[in-house]
Scaffold this active site. Structure first.
Site, short mmCIF file in Angstrom:
data_model
loop_
_atom_site.label_atom_id
_atom_site.label_comp_id
_atom_site.label_asym_id
_atom_site.label_seq_id
_atom_site.Cartn_x
_atom_site.Cartn_y
_atom_site.Cartn_z
N HIS A 1 -97.74 -11.45 17.63
CA HIS A 1 -97.01 -12.23 18.63
C HIS A 1 -95.52 -12.17 18.24
O HIS A 1 -95.19 -12.06 17.06
CB HIS A 1 -97.53 -13.67 18.55
CG HIS A 1 -97.04 -14.60 19.60
ND1 HIS A 1 -95.77 -15.14 19.59
CD2 HIS A 1 -97.65 -15.12 20.70
CE1 HIS A 1 -95.64 -15.96 20.63
NE2 HIS A 1 -96.76 -15.96 21.32
N ASP B 1 -100.84 -16.03 10.54
CA ASP B 1 -100.60 -16.74 11.80
C ASP B 1 -101.98 -17.07 12.37
O ASP B 1 -102.67 -16.21 12.91
CB ASP B 1 -99.79 -15.84 12.74
CG ASP B 1 -99.69 -16.41 14.15
OD1 ASP B 1 -100.29 -17.46 14.43
OD2 ASP B 1 -99.01 -15.77 14.98
N GLN C 1 -104.69 -18.26 16.97
CA GLN C 1 -105.87 -17.90 17.76
C GLN C 1 -107.13 -17.90 16.91
O GLN C 1 -108.23 -17.78 17.44
CB GLN C 1 -105.71 -16.51 18.39
CG GLN C 1 -104.52 -16.37 19.30
CD GLN C 1 -104.70 -17.10 20.63
OE1 GLN C 1 -105.80 -17.49 21.01
NE2 GLN C 1 -103.61 -17.31 21.33
N LYS D 1 -103.01 -25.29 21.15
CA LYS D 1 -104.11 -24.37 21.45
C LYS D 1 -105.44 -24.88 20.90
O LYS D 1 -106.49 -24.36 21.21
CB LYS D 1 -103.82 -22.97 20.89
CG LYS D 1 -102.62 -22.33 21.56
CD LYS D 1 -102.32 -20.94 21.09
CE LYS D 1 -100.98 -20.51 21.69
NZ LYS D 1 -100.61 -19.13 21.32
N CYS E 1 -96.13 -12.20 25.07
CA CYS E 1 -95.28 -12.28 23.88
C CYS E 1 -95.67 -11.25 22.84
O CYS E 1 -95.65 -11.54 21.62
CB CYS E 1 -95.31 -13.68 23.27
SG CYS E 1 -94.73 -14.97 24.37
C1 LIG Z 1 -99.44 -18.82 20.90
C2 LIG Z 1 -99.22 -18.01 19.70
C3 LIG Z 1 -98.04 -18.12 18.97
C4 LIG Z 1 -96.92 -19.04 19.38
O1 LIG Z 1 -97.30 -20.39 19.46
P1 LIG Z 1 -96.20 -21.49 19.79
O2 LIG Z 1 -96.97 -22.74 20.00
O3 LIG Z 1 -95.52 -21.02 21.05
O4 LIG Z 1 -95.26 -21.54 18.66
C5 LIG Z 1 -97.90 -17.35 17.84
N1 LIG Z 1 -98.87 -16.51 17.44
C6 LIG Z 1 -100.02 -16.38 18.12
C7 LIG Z 1 -101.07 -15.44 17.62
C8 LIG Z 1 -100.23 -17.11 19.28
O5 LIG Z 1 -101.37 -16.97 19.95
#
Ligand SMILES: *Cc1c(COP(=O)(O)O)cnc(C)c1O
Length: 419
Positions: free
Chosen positions: A136, A213, A216, A239, A377
């Site tokens: 992302h 990160d 997900q 999320k 993104c």
């Molecule tokens: C949604 C997402 C982000 C960004 O999340 P924010 O809440 O906008 O900071 C970063 N990495 C992954 C894998 C995502 O799915």
């Protein structure tokens, strides 16, 4: 109804009652353009259960004051709520101590914190950071800012056409200059589940640190940060059925305490004079200013909610639904699924011959179906597939086969329009 569909419905009912889960989410009873809402965009942000909404409502109505400062009852109550939320997150991740949990604005802020504070302290010109081709932008751009500031290099692990992370290529990139590996747990576009434990092991073999990160990932499987053993793990609250405005950075405590503050202000200091200021230890050091007080409470409630239902049961339900959706979508002529990795989370990106993804999104919205259309993104990943955009259906704990059937009907309607 097909036979396989019937089996799926029966199966899910035995150990997972999706109808009662749905009843907890007020937004799912909305009608959109005269149709029941089929919400298939939880990968961008999930809907919130009534438990989270009620808890936040109560926190604002009768438990609200600023935290960490007041000697009075309400401030003490708000502080306890906020610090208890930290404990809930720590237990959820199996962190060694709640002090390892830093509340941020979202995962973007968490990664920027690491890039700035850790990056400028521990990295030097010529050092290398490894990311993957399916990151992302939130896990690309902060490292580019760091590169422009101090002259590090960014290496990218390629993927194959099906969207698998190429472990051998990763191993080739690892070297004495590698200082940090920053990768996603699950691709938000392809659904690929990365072998993060093995990635951590390989990175540690050559003495590099790892940031995951987890945006997900954490919503589809339980995470044990001690077992994973990365240096940093970050995710975003919205999320995970929690509110927007809050994210989490977990880091190993010793490392956090070696990192300088990222933002300065109230709450993060020990003592301030105009000549010299000293800072508190983690997590306070990284939480300058009034924190997301009620958002933390909402996130903790969301975590209690998913754990009470059981992450494994949720994952099992979602994985059956992924199989069902993949099979149904595959039957649509001219539809191509982007991302067919061996291990996949319930995220399905697709393109339809002769139809722009944005048109798909708009037309199926007229049938009550919400999917995302765009580059998600992840423009470098789109470039990899020579696509400007895809449509993406992302599944959550509350989705059911009706949502998928509604999606398929709506896509057939799109095809009629364009035929
Ligand atoms: C949604 C997402 C982000 C960004 O999340 P924010 O809440 O906008 O900071 C970063 N990495 C992954 C894998 C995502 O799915």
């Amino acid at each position: 109804m097909t036979a396989s569909n019937m089996i799926l419905k029966l199966d899910s009912e035995i150990d997972y009652n999706v109808s009662s889960v749905r009843a907890d989410f007020p937004a799912l009873s909305l009608e959109i353009n005269g149709y029941p809402l089929a919400f298939l965009d939880s990968g961008a942000s999930a809907q919130k259960p009534i438990q989270v909404l009620d808890r936040m409502d109560r926190a604002y109505r009768s438990e609200y004051a600023n935290v960490h400062r007041g000697a009075y009852t309400l401030s003490q109550l708000a502080t306890d709520n906020y610090e208890n939320a930290r404990i809930t997150v720590a237990n959820f991740l199996n962190a060694k101590t709640p002090d390892e949990i830093i509340f941020t604005r979202n995962v973007t802020a968490a990664i920027n914190l690491v890039a700035y504070s850790y990056g400028r302290t521990f990295l030097r010109a010529g050092d290398e950071i490894i990311i993957s081709h399916m990151e992302h932008h939130a896990n690309i751009v902060p490292w580019q800012l760091l590169r422009d500031a101090i002259g590090i290099e960014i290496k990218v692990v390629p993927i194959d056409d099906r969207g698998n992370f190429l472990m051998e290529e990763f191993e080739k990139l690892l070297g004495s200059k590698t200082k940090l590996v920053a990768v996603t747990q699950v691709s938000n576009v392809l659904g690929t589940i990365l072998p993060i434990k093995e990635i951590v092991r390989q990175a540690h073999n050559i003495g590099a640190h790892v940031l995951i990160d987890g945006c997900q990932g954490i919503v589809h499987e339980s995470v044990d940060v001690q077992d994973l053993d990365a240096e940093f793990y970050a995710f975003t609250g919205h999320k995970l059925y929690g509110p927007s405005g809050i994210g989490v950075l977990w880091g190993k405590l010793d490392l956090l305490n070696e990192m300088p503050p990222y933002e300065g202000g109230g709450d993060m200091i020990e003592n301030v004079t105009f000549e010299k200021t000293t800072y508190r230890e983690a997590p306070a050091r990284f939480e300058a200013g009034t924190p997301p007080i009620v958002e933390a409470v909402g996130l903790a409630t969301a975590i209690d909610y998913v754990t009470s239902i059981g992450l494994e049961k949720i994952a099992n339900h979602e994985s059956k639904l992924l199989t069902y959706a993949t099979n149904e979508l595959a039957q649509i002529d001219g539809l191509r699924i982007i991302g067919q990795a061996d291990h996949k989370a319930p995220i399905i990106s697709f393109v339809l011959d002769g139809v722009h993804p944005h048109d798909i999104g708009t037309i199926i919205d007229s049938k009550g179906v919400a999917v995302r259309a765009g580059h998600h993104c992840a423009q470098p990943l789109m470039d990899r597939y020579e696509l400007a955009a895809t449509a993406r259906a992302s599944l959550a704990m509350y989705n059911n086969t009706d949502d998928i059937d509604q999606l398929v009907d709506a896509l057939n309607y799109v095809k009629e329009i364009f035929s």
